[in-house]
Scaffold this motif. Structure first.
Motif, PDB file in Angstrom:
ATOM      1  N   ILE A 652      27.629  38.934  46.978  1.00 30.59           N
ATOM      2  CA  ILE A 652      28.904  39.658  47.116  1.00 30.59           C
ATOM      3  C   ILE A 652      28.704  41.146  46.884  1.00 30.59           C
ATOM      4  N   ARG A 653      27.878  41.506  45.910  1.00 33.56           N
ATOM      5  CA  ARG A 653      27.622  42.923  45.657  1.00 33.56           C
ATOM      6  C   ARG A 653      27.088  43.630  46.904  1.00 33.56           C
ATOM      7  N   LYS A 654      26.107  42.993  47.555  1.00 35.69           N
ATOM      8  CA  LYS A 654      25.492  43.617  48.725  1.00 35.69           C
ATOM      9  C   LYS A 654      26.478  43.842  49.855  1.00 35.69           C
ATOM     10  N   ASN A 655      27.482  43.000  49.934  1.00 32.06           N
ATOM     11  CA  ASN A 655      28.444  43.057  51.032  1.00 32.06           C
ATOM     12  C   ASN A 655      29.843  43.488  50.566  1.00 32.06           C
ATOM     13  N   TYR A 656      29.912  44.057  49.339  1.00 28.72           N
ATOM     14  CA  TYR A 656      31.210  44.347  48.729  1.00 28.72           C
ATOM     15  C   TYR A 656      32.083  45.257  49.585  1.00 28.72           C
ATOM     16  N   GLY A 694      43.331  45.205  47.557  1.00 25.21           N
ATOM     17  CA  GLY A 694      43.458  44.804  46.159  1.00 25.21           C
ATOM     18  C   GLY A 694      43.293  43.313  45.980  1.00 25.21           C
ATOM     19  N   LYS A 695      43.870  42.528  46.896  1.00 26.54           N
ATOM     20  CA  LYS A 695      43.732  41.075  46.824  1.00 26.54           C
ATOM     21  C   LYS A 695      42.270  40.661  47.052  1.00 26.54           C
ATOM     22  N   ALA A 696      41.639  41.316  48.021  1.00 22.82           N
ATOM     23  CA  ALA A 696      40.232  40.999  48.296  1.00 22.82           C
ATOM     24  C   ALA A 696      39.361  41.317  47.090  1.00 22.82           C
ATOM     25  N   GLU A 697      39.615  42.477  46.460  1.00 20.58           N
ATOM     26  CA  GLU A 697      38.852  42.849  45.272  1.00 20.58           C
ATOM     27  C   GLU A 697      39.026  41.823  44.161  1.00 20.58           C
ATOM     28  N   ALA A 698      40.275  41.387  43.928  1.00 18.57           N
ATOM     29  CA  ALA A 698      40.545  40.432  42.856  1.00 18.57           C
ATOM     30  C   ALA A 698      39.816  39.114  43.089  1.00 18.57           C
ATOM     31  N   LEU A 699      39.803  38.630  44.353  1.00 20.05           N
ATOM     32  CA  LEU A 699      39.111  37.384  44.663  1.00 20.05           C
ATOM     33  C   LEU A 699      37.600  37.530  44.484  1.00 20.05           C
ATOM     34  N   LEU A 700      37.052  38.607  44.979  1.00 24.46           N
ATOM     35  CA  LEU A 700      35.606  38.815  44.883  1.00 24.46           C
ATOM     36  C   LEU A 700      35.170  38.940  43.424  1.00 24.46           C
TER      37      LEU A 700
END
Length: 1456
Positions: A652-656, A694-700
């Motif tokens: 996830i970090r690599k594709n954040y 924001g929703k995507a960030e929270a899920l990731l």
């Protein structure tokens, strides 16, 4: 003009426009890439070559200027062009005449001169003078006869010249008009007046050829050659009407060619109708004004002349006078003269660049690609005194070369004409360097440009009905594009030079050539107007592959020469109709490449045809193209890659950034909930966020914190959750890889290497080997390779040699088995070293069989071969003895130099005929296969097939089954391995010949080898490519080449080395009956007399000794006695490392294999012992050596090095009798660095860990001292605690374990240098902080570049650096943040930076949440920049890059 964007988009028009506008193509973008690094696939071949040339020239010019400086240039070249007898020489004579009396006297003198005297210019007449009203000119009067055009091309490719093109206004015979009118109908509109067509036709005949010649020879895409059209013979126009008609004709011709060549030439709008014999006329004065304006314009636009070139030019002027009769110098003499004359010490590189610059300026003639080339100091001498007599037509009133009936030139003729003022051998070499002539016997010389005979029809007549034909046509892209006059003659010379290595002796005619490689034959033809070059190939046996091989050779040869000779000509390649070729039609139809590609990409196979418009019949694409690999298929590039990432957090970090922008979380919720990866409360919390991001960030963030979701699950959820459009990058992140290398995380480094990352590459996307492979392939191309190596491994007398013999037996098996029964079974016939043979084995394919001697003495040299790639390794063991095979598998694993490749193993139990219980033997063999498949599953591919074989019985079922397994492994290797670089294949063919020539001692010094390669490859292959190709062949096991040795040798025949040399040198005592062995002294040393006795018949002894020293196998102190550490048998006595004073301090390091499969190569310790001897007397005293032990001292502290019998542990003990920690630290660092570098080289596949040895045990000289892990020591140091000795239950202080430990500065975790990655760290090229001696710019250079807004060029690496980043580099961003703290606090929008910081591993989720807990924007910014400053992980370049891509470009420009 955005050059990088144009190159990336493949916008050919804008790339060319950018080059014409002199865009700086050496400038790097934010990714440290130049436009040349981002070339798109759609860019034309000629445009790519132009871009490459311009990039190189700009970098070289910057390097020259940075060496000494630059100054204004004042001389401009004037190239007088035109056909013979149009008045060029007369114009050159009257142009400098400016005074009234001077002009009057000249004109009166001309009236009384005999008009019938024929005095043409032989070659080129050169004169440098100051012309009043114009300035300083270098006037070149070009001979107009066509025979000289082949050499004119050399000068026309120079830069910064004005081109007056002179033609006769009076030429216009009726036949000439008719031919011109016919040729012009093709290019003129029919509604134009017939009279105007005739006027243009006259100019077309005389001028168009020269303008096209100038255009195609223009080597500088940023420069439009300046043309002045001059109509001569104005005095022949008798009356006013004739003069008016002549003026109209000149105006019409000028308008026509100005429009026609507007994209490539700058044609003066002034019309000139001149009497070239009348000095001082108004037309001549007006011509001077135009030339003066052109000259001033050129001097304003051209860059300043490098001072080093000015100084060199002055020296050359003096050397010309000293060498008037033969002004030619060999490169080494020239280089020595330059250095002697220079006040500063000039590097050879600068002298090469300066000489190349002067060559481009026309001051000298220097072929840079020739390593042993000569430098012609006086081009006037070359073009007039040499090329004049050599090429002059029959009607020239000079001493000329007489030719034979076949248009050849004899050595006697050359001697007769040139012996008075030239060294004949050097002259011949000079002509060969220019590719103007060739000889097969040293007596008769063929100059292709002199050939007059036309090819007869019988030379290319129909052959068998099975024959297949293919054709390529290279043609000028537009009507103004043609090929240089020297292209085809030089191509014919290359064909002759390819004999006998690659081609048979070709047949040559005027504009045609026929050749064959013994399998297919080819015909090359160029049209009279030089706008089309055809290459036809055919195989009489109907074999396409034969045609492919020959076509590729000729095509590569042609394109390289085309780029060199016609750099300004834009070309396109066409595919010639196979139907027309089969019927030998004189002008076969040619399809465009685009037309054929479109047909080839059709979905239905029946639609993959093109229609021949002349015949109206279809042709299949497969009948036109030799291999579809020639097609430029558009491939959708994706970042995804097979293989799992380490964990979900890293993925996830690599594709954040991508996921944050593109995720629609509502589509993913059902699948996450179904898999138990998301709770309802968590879903509601995510939905409470107001924005999509924001929703995507929270899920990731949630998925990363939990760590429950696997990478495969996440990718699958994206796929079924309507997110297939998101391409996930599953490779290791380059920042993670860098951090892993710096932290010493071996596992992550290895995984990164396996995924293709390498610290040696600038863009971190390909490994060094991949980059070198790409460089090799791009030089010539690649082709399929069919040979695979088979390494037969196992202990002595297990049956390897017998297996090799029966493996090849597929016929007469019964007879072979009967012979075996009557053979003595007790005969001892071992393999000395390695037996190598190449053979096509029925049922398997082409193999290179290596039979390894099983005796331990040879393992030290086996390691060299085991580090090669792409081999199958059958490991043979006796089923009756229960011999251990773990050692061989571990040896193979640790020697594997390619982390992307798992060696393929076949376990073979031999001596099946000795078993009483076959079933028990089968069970044991099965158990061993299963055991070792499991133990080595991460590093080796062990075949699951179980083999229990009688190695003396050919044709058994087991042998047939073994062949099937080996064949499957071979096919798998050939599918996976990249194609073989053609340059390596060509080099291998030459090496085979050299092996035959040097059977007794097949070894060459690097310079001799390099010279031989150059001679064999026509000088086209640069030293860099030769080095890479040789290294590639070394990795393939075809030769032995130590690349890191500057003066090393190349062993052409590894079989000779391993058998004839190492066999006799290393063989155990029981080999004395089969070979002549080396006798050793009582100390296990070898004397010079003994080496001479054994090897004098097969080797040059001094060279042999040097070879052994290069391999680090031996050392000598006196030149008479040689120590070979691998032969040492004596064990170290306890007294050698006994107790010393009570003040003594001890420290110890233990390097051990990380896993049970990790051990060190058999050649590690013997080579380490050799390095210790080589360090005497400068760094160490003479060491004491024993088997598996060595003791040394630097005069202050002493050290003991020992390796265990199983090669799994290497100990380094150091002690100081005076109790000096510093002395211990010094010798420990020296030995540690030496060991790790050698460990990385000899055991690239072994994973190691370093342990810290107990000082208590070392002081008491315990045989097996306790070892603490590095992690234990670091943890204790961080807490300020002691360590507890687990065996003795006593505490030890950290300060007593580490010699470099400083209580004020406790060691940081990031400084873990004692890992396998230490040698990798030393090669980090991403930043100069890791370079041992980073380049330093002077303050004046930096200030000057800042004032001009230019980049600086790093001379060692030949790359530009931005001034604004100097002083920052890749160091910590802490200082940068401090200097810009107020700006960053006020302007940062931290939410835009979070994704990129997380992606690079610079920000954790908890840290992000902590920052977001601040209530104000400034508070969040403060928290972020404080965190980055405290961590110290973020580099300046990373920080600036994150600002740029994180929508903060407005801040980047304001940073201090």
């Amino acid at each position: 003009m955005d050059a990088p964007r144009a190159t990336e988009d493949g916008d050919e028009k804008n790339v060319r426009r950018g080059l014409e506008k002199e865009v700086d193509v050496s400038t790097e973008d934010h990714d440290h890439k130049r436009p040349i690094d981002n070339i798109a696939a759609g860019l034309g071949k000629d445009t790519k070559l132009l871009l490459e040339t311009e990039t190189r020239k700009q970098a070289e010019y910057s390097e020259l200027v940075s060496s000494v400086g630059s100054e204004e240039g004042t001389t401009v070249k004037l190239f007088l062009c035109g056909d013979g007898q149009v008045g060029k020489t007369s114009l050159a004579a009257i142009l400098p005449k400016t005074g009234f009396l001077e002009c009057t006297f000249r004109n009166m003198k001309r009236r009384f001169r005999k008009l019938s005297v024929f005095s043409p210019t032989p070659g080129v007449a050169v004169a440098v003078r100051n012309v009043r009203g114009i300035g300083r000119l270098s006037v070149h009067d070009f001979a107009g006869q066509a025979q000289f055009y082949v050499t004119h091309a050399m000068l026309l490719r120079t830069t910064n010249a004005i081109f007056p093109v002179v033609y006769k206004i009076t030429d216009g015979e009726e036949e000439q008009k008719r031919q011109a009118r016919q040729s012009l109908i093709k290019i003129c509109n029919l509604d134009e007046s017939p009279q105007f067509i005739v006027l243009r036709a006259k100019g077309d005949l005389q001028v168009e050829g020269w303008l096209t010649f100038i255009h195609c020879s223009n080597a500088d895409p940023t420069n439009k050659p300046r043309i002045v059209l001059i109509a001569s013979n104005a005095d022949k126009l008798q009356n006013k009407d004739d003069k008016k008609r002549g003026l109209l004709q000149a105006e019409g011709l000028l308008d026509h060619f100005t429009e026609r060549f507007q994209e490539s030439l700058l044609v003066s709008p002034e019309v000139f109708l001149i009497n070239c014999k009348e000095a001082g006329s108004r037309e001549i004065q007006r011509l001077r004004e135009v030339l003066a304006a052109f000259r001033d314009d050129m001097l304003k636009q051209r860059p300043q002349v490098p001072k080093v070139c000015v100084q060199l030019s002055e020296n050359i002027e003096g050397w010309r006078k000293m060498r008037k009769t033969f002004p030619v110098m060999g490169w080494q003499d020239y280089l020595a003269a330059v250095r002697q004359a220079s006040s500063v010490n000039l590097q050879e590189r600068i002298v090469q660049l300066a000489s190349s610059y002067l060559h481009d300026e026309g001051e000298i003639i220097y072929l840079r690609h020739k390593t042993d080339s000569s430098v012609v100091l006086d081009p006037q001498w070359l073009f007039s005194s040499v090329f004049g007599p050599l090429l002059a037509p029959d009607n020239f009133p000079i001493v000329k070369i007489a030719r034979t009936g076949e248009d050849y030139v004899t050595l006697e003729e050359l001697t007769r004409v040139f012996s008075a003022y030239a060294d004949i051998p050097l002259l011949i070499k000079l002509l060969q360097d220019f590719q103007l002539c060739h000889t097969n016997d040293g007596r008769t010389f063929i100059l292709p440009s002199l050939l007059q005979q036309e090819m007869g029809k019988a030379a290319w007549s129909p052959v068998s009905s099975k024959a297949v034909y293919f054709g390529l046509q290279i043609r000028g892209r537009t009507e103004i594009d043609s090929f240089s006059c020297d292209l085809f003659p030089r191509l014919q010379t290359l064909l002759m030079q390819a004999h006998p290595g690659k081609l048979s002796r070709p047949l040559l005619w005027n504009n045609s050539a026929k050749c064959t490689d013994g399998k297919a034959e080819a015909l090359l033809q160029i049209t009279t107007d030089r706008r089309q070059l055809n290459i036809f190939v055919r195989s009489t046996k109907g074999i396409r592959e034969h045609c492919t091989s020959l076509m590729d050779l000729l095509k590569d040869m042609t394109y390289r020469l085309l780029h060199e000779t016609s750099p300004g000509a834009r070309s396109r390649d066409m595919v010639v109709s196979a139907l027309d070729l089969q019927e030998h039609m004189p002008e076969p139809h040619a399809y465009s490449r685009e037309e054929v590609e479109a047909a080839a990409e059709a979905a239905a196979e029946d639609d993959r045809t093109v229609v021949n418009p002349k015949r109206g019949t279809p042709e299949e694409v497969k009948d036109l193209l030799l291999h579809l690999g020639n097609l430029k298929h558009t491939v959708k590039l994706e970042n995804s890659r097979e293989g799992p990432a380490e964990d979900i957090e890293e993925l996830i970090r690599k594709n954040y950034p991508l996921l944050r922008e593109r995720l629609q979380v509502s589509d993913l919720f059902p699948h996450l909930i179904q898999r138990g990866l998301l709770q309802i409360e968590e879903k509601e919390d995510i939905n409470s966020k107001t924005t999509t991001q924001g929703k995507a960030e929270a899920l990731l963030d949630l998925l990363m914190r939990q760590g429950k979701c696997t990478c495969d699950d996440f990718v699958e959820i994206l796929r079924i959750g309507n997110h297939e459009h998101i391409v996930i990058d599953r490779t290791m992140n380059r920042w993670y890889f860098l951090q892993a290398a710096r932290d010493g995380d071996v596992e992550k480094v290895r995984r990164g290497l396996e995924e293709g990352l390498d610290v040696n590459t600038k863009d971190w996307t390909v490994t060094r080997k991949q980059a070198e492979y790409s460089e090799l392939v791009s030089s010539v191309g690649s082709e399929e390779w069919t040979t695979v190596k088979l390494f037969l491994c196992g202990d002595g007398q297990v049956g390897k040699t017998s297996l090799r013999a029966i493996l090849k037996k597929t016929r007469l098996i019964v007879l072979w088995n009967m012979r075996r029964r009557f053979r003595r079974q007790d005969v001892f016939n071992p393999t000395p070293g390695v037996h190598v043979s190449s053979k096509t084995v029925r049922g398997i394919g082409r193999l290179s069989l290596h039979d390894f001697a099983g005796q331990a003495q040879f393992y030290v040299t086996h390691a060299m071969l085991l580090r090669t790639t792409n081999a199958i390794l059958p490991v043979v063991y006796k089923i009756t003895d229960g011999e251990e095979i773990h050692g061989w598998l571990s040896f193979i694993h640790c020697s594997n130099a390619d982390p992307t490749n798992k060696p393929r193993i076949v376990l073979i139990a031999s001596h099946a005929d000795k078993l009483e219980d076959q079933e028990a033997g089968q069970r044991r063999a099965t158990a061993l296969v299963e055991h070792y498949r499991k133990v080595f599953q991460e590093s080796l591919i062990v075949s699951k097939e179980v083999f229990l074989i009688n190695c003396l019985q050919a044709g058994s079922r087991e042998i047939q089954r073994l062949r099937a397994v080996l064949a499957a492994f071979r096919d798998d290797i050939l599918k996976q391995r990249p194609k073989f670089p053609k340059v390596c294949n060509s080099l291998l063919a030459e090496i085979e010949g050299w092996r035959q020539e040097r059977k007794e001692f097949p070894v060459m010094g690097w310079q001799d080898y390099l010279t031989a390669v150059e001679q064999a490859t026509y000088g086209f292959v640069k030293e860099r490519i030769v080095e890479l190709a040789t290294s590639y062949l070394h990795d393939e096991g075809e030769i032995i080449f130590l690349r890191n040795e500057a003066n090393t040798s190349v062993v052409l025949d590894p079989h000779w080395l391993f058998t004839s040399v190492f066999g006799s040198l290393l063989a155990p005592e029981n080999f004395n009956k089969i070979i002549d062995m080396i006798n050793r002294t009582a100390e296990d040393y070898v004397t010079l007399e003994e080496l001479t006795r054994v090897f004098s018949a097969v080797a040059d002894i001094p060279l042999l000794i040097k070879l052994l020293q290069d391999f680090q196998l031996c050392h000598t102190y006196d030149g008479r006695t040689f120590i070979l550490p691998s032969l040492l048998q004596q064990e170290m006595e306890e007294a050698a490392w006994s107790h010393v004073s009570s003040k003594a301090v001890y420290f110890g390091l233990q390097i051990r294999g990380r896993m049970e499969i990790d051990s060190f190569s058999c050649d590690l310790f013997p080579r380490l012992q050799t390095l210790l001897m080589q360090a005497h007397p400068y760094k160490l005293s003479r060491p004491l050596l024993w088997k598996n032990s060595a003791k040394c001292t630097d005069g202050k502290a002493e050290a003991l090095l020992q390796i265990t019998q199983d090669k799994r542990q290497l100990n380094i003990f150091v002690r100081s009798n005076d109790g000096s920690r510093e002395d211990c630290n010094s010798i420990m660092d020296f030995l540690k660095d030496m060991t790790y570098r050698l460990l990385h080289e000899t055991s690239p596949g072994a994973r190691s860990r370093d342990m810290v040895l107990s000082a208590l045990d070392l002081r008491e000289h315990r045989p097996q001292p306790h070892a603490y892990s590095r992690e234990e020591v670091e943890a204790a140091a961080a807490k300020g605690e002691n360590l507890v000795h687990s065996q003795r239950n006593v505490p030890e202080k950290v300060s007593g374990l580490l010699p470099h430990y400083n209580l004020k500065n406790k060691p940081k975790r990031v400084a873990r240098r004692w890992r396998l990655v230490h040698p990798i760290q030393d090669h980090l090229q991403a930043d100069d902080d890791h370079r041992p001696q980073p380049h330093a710019y002077s303050r004046e250079e930096v200030e000057a570049a800042t004032g001009k807004g230019e980049n600086l060029v790093q001379p060692r690496r030949n790359v530009p650096e931005k001034v604004k980043y100097l002083g920052r580099g890749n160091g910590s961003a802490e200082e940068l943040i401090k200097q810009n703290y107020p700006l960053l606090r006020e302007r940062l929008q931290v939410s835009d930076l979070f994704p990129h910081l997380i992606q690079r591993g610079l920000l954790q989720i908890e840290e992000k949440e902590d920052i977001n807990s601040r209530t104000t924007r400034q508070g969040k910014a403060e928290a972020l920049i404080d965190l980055l400053s405290q961590q110290g992980k973020c580099t300046c370049d990373d920080f600036v890059e994150i600002l740029r891509i994180g929508n903060h470009e407005h801040i980047v420009g304001k940073l201090k």
